[in-house]
Design a protein around this motif. Structure first.
Motif, PDB file in Angstrom:
ATOM      1  N   MET A  89     -58.640 -20.258 -14.557  1.00 27.43           N
ATOM      2  CA  MET A  89     -57.228 -19.707 -14.854  1.00 27.43           C
ATOM      3  C   MET A  89     -56.992 -18.020 -14.977  1.00 27.43           C
ATOM      4  SD  MET A  89     -54.390 -20.985 -17.651  1.00 27.43           S
ATOM      5  CE  MET A  89     -52.620 -20.276 -17.631  1.00 27.43           C
ATOM      6  N   THR A  90     -56.125 -17.711 -14.648  1.00 22.09           N
ATOM      7  CA  THR A  90     -56.340 -15.805 -14.132  1.00 22.09           C
ATOM      8  C   THR A  90     -55.430 -15.752 -15.074  1.00 22.09           C
ATOM      9  OG1 THR A  90     -55.483 -13.968 -13.489  1.00 22.09           O
ATOM     10  CG2 THR A  90     -54.230 -15.818 -12.642  1.00 22.09           C
ATOM     11  N   ASP A  91     -55.679 -14.646 -16.275  1.00 20.76           N
ATOM     12  CA  ASP A  91     -54.677 -14.308 -16.669  1.00 20.76           C
ATOM     13  C   ASP A  91     -53.400 -12.895 -17.033  1.00 20.76           C
ATOM     14  OD1 ASP A  91     -57.046 -15.498 -19.541  1.00 20.76           O
ATOM     15  OD2 ASP A  91     -57.958 -13.823 -18.884  1.00 20.76           O
ATOM     16  N   TYR A  92     -53.354 -13.019 -15.741  1.00 19.12           N
ATOM     17  CA  TYR A  92     -52.332 -12.162 -15.397  1.00 19.12           C
ATOM     18  C   TYR A  92     -51.954 -12.508 -14.119  1.00 19.12           C
ATOM     19  CZ  TYR A  92     -56.186  -8.701 -17.244  1.00 19.12           C
ATOM     20  OH  TYR A  92     -56.302  -8.114 -18.553  1.00 19.12           O
ATOM     21  N   GLY A  93     -50.787 -12.112 -13.550  1.00 25.23           N
ATOM     22  CA  GLY A  93     -50.043 -12.057 -12.408  1.00 25.23           C
ATOM     23  C   GLY A  93     -48.937 -13.792 -13.202  1.00 25.23           C
ATOM     24  N   VAL A  94     -48.500 -14.575 -12.476  1.00 23.70           N
ATOM     25  CA  VAL A  94     -47.248 -15.537 -13.229  1.00 23.70           C
ATOM     26  C   VAL A  94     -47.700 -15.791 -13.506  1.00 23.70           C
ATOM     27  CG1 VAL A  94     -45.359 -16.739 -11.982  1.00 23.70           C
ATOM     28  CG2 VAL A  94     -45.945 -14.725 -10.260  1.00 23.70           C
ATOM     29  N   LEU A  95     -47.499 -15.998 -15.068  1.00 20.09           N
ATOM     30  CA  LEU A  95     -48.045 -16.967 -16.029  1.00 20.09           C
ATOM     31  C   LEU A  95     -46.827 -17.586 -16.808  1.00 20.09           C
ATOM     32  CD1 LEU A  95     -50.168 -14.270 -17.896  1.00 20.09           C
ATOM     33  CD2 LEU A  95     -51.037 -16.475 -16.164  1.00 20.09           C
ATOM     34  N   SER A  96     -47.077 -18.716 -17.305  1.00 24.28           N
ATOM     35  CA  SER A  96     -45.708 -20.097 -17.647  1.00 24.28           C
ATOM     36  C   SER A  96     -45.132 -19.036 -18.820  1.00 24.28           C
ATOM     37  CB  SER A  96     -46.601 -21.170 -18.831  1.00 24.28           C
ATOM     38  OG  SER A  96     -47.405 -20.672 -20.007  1.00 24.28           O
ATOM     39  N   SER A  97     -45.918 -17.733 -19.808  1.00 27.13           N
ATOM     40  CA  SER A  97     -44.884 -17.106 -19.765  1.00 27.13           C
ATOM     41  C   SER A  97     -44.126 -15.987 -20.026  1.00 27.13           C
ATOM     42  CB  SER A  97     -46.065 -16.215 -21.220  1.00 27.13           C
ATOM     43  OG  SER A  97     -46.767 -15.942 -20.678  1.00 27.13           O
TER      44      SER A  97
END
Length: 299
Positions: free
Chosen positions: A1-9
């Motif tokens: 799972m990436t830490d960047y881009g479109v996230l739930s937050s």
């Protein structure tokens, strides 16, 4: 799972330092751990150029993501979101106000808020009011059951009716004194709009006034008359079919000055004899008042 881009937050943009570190790590995998990549070396210079370009790409990604969110979109992209809601930016309107209109912030009935705004944005419209009769019977104004009445001043009949049609769904009637044929996508439909007759009125007020709590002198009679005229005009104008009552006049004055007391009010339609209020206004009429038709007498 990436830490960047479109996230739930939301969207998390990759920082420049992380991009540069990833480029340097990828170079080591290809050329080996002995590769020199300090900022002064040719490889370091190339790394910096690549990192800057990729950082700009990430900024573009974030900008595109925000352009779909009215709470974050700006300028022309916010205008695009507004058009999806069948509304548009009024002359001189700032982004914050348009955002509130798109999200209906503070509006309990989103349908009516959008409808009203769309009519106001028709070229030439200077005043509008949406009347809705949701009941199964004709209301006290004579408006048909399950109908919508668009009362409007200014603007072209066809432009107003075509805009209203976008909000008056099939099966719901339109009510007014002006039938307007409309055609959208080859489908014809008559839309009725209300063109209220302007009824000039005059008012005569007896008042008493004292110094304010701060010791300042009371307003002049001219200032009181101007405030009253302003309180009955523009966006504050009483709607079509609304009688001009003593309570209405007293409220306008009280909202402006606590040290002015209205002791007596009379008025009538221009040309009639002054009597006690109310001044009766029919549903197909709307009252208007000029400053010259307000008389203030101070005891």
């Amino acid at each position: 799972m990436t830490d960047y881009g479109v996230l739930s937050s939301g969207f998390n943009r990759k920082p420049l330092a992380v991009i540069l570190a990833e480029i340097e790590a990828a170079n080591i995998e290809v050329f080996g751990p002995g590769l020199i990549q300090t900022a002064q070396t040719p490889m370091g210079q190339l790394n910096g150029l690549r990192a800057d370009l990729l950082s700009q790409v990430w900024e573009s990604f974030e900008d595109v993501y925000q352009s779909y969110d009215p709470d974050q979109a700006e300028d022309t992209r916010l205008d695009t979101l507004a058009r999806l809601r069948l509304i548009s930016r009024t002359a001189g309107e700032l982004d914050e106000s348009l955002r509130q209109a798109i999200t209906n912030a503070g509006a309990a009935n989103t349908r009516d808020a959008d409808f009203y705004r769309a009519i106001l944005n028709v070229s030439g419209v200077t005043w509008a009011k949406i009347h809705v009769n949701d009941d199964d019977a004709t209301d006290a104004n004579g408006q048909d059951a399950h109908s919508v009445c668009v009362a409007v001043i200014g603007g072209d009949d066809e432009a107003v009716a075509t805009t209203a049609r976008q909000f008056i769904v099939p099966g719901i009637g339109s009510y007014g004194n002006t039938p307007v044929p409309t055609e959208i996508d080859g489908v014809c439909r008559n839309i009725f709009i209300m063109r209220p007759t302007d009824i000039p009125i005059f008012l005569e007020l007896d008042i008493t006034k004292t110094n304010g709590d701060d010791g300042c002198p009371p307003p002049s009679n001219n200032a009181i008359a101007a405030a009253l005229q302003d309180g009955l005009s523009g966006s504050n104008r009483p709607a079509n079919g609304r009688d001009i009552t003593e309570h209405m006049i007293r409220t306008v004055i009280a909202q402006s000055w606590r040290n002015v007391e209205v002791t007596a009010i009379q008025g009538a339609r221009v040309g009639d004899t002054a009597t006690d209020l109310p001044i009766s206004i029919d549903f197909d009429e709307i009252a208007s008042i000029d400053l010259d038709n307000i008389t203030i007498t101070a005891a």
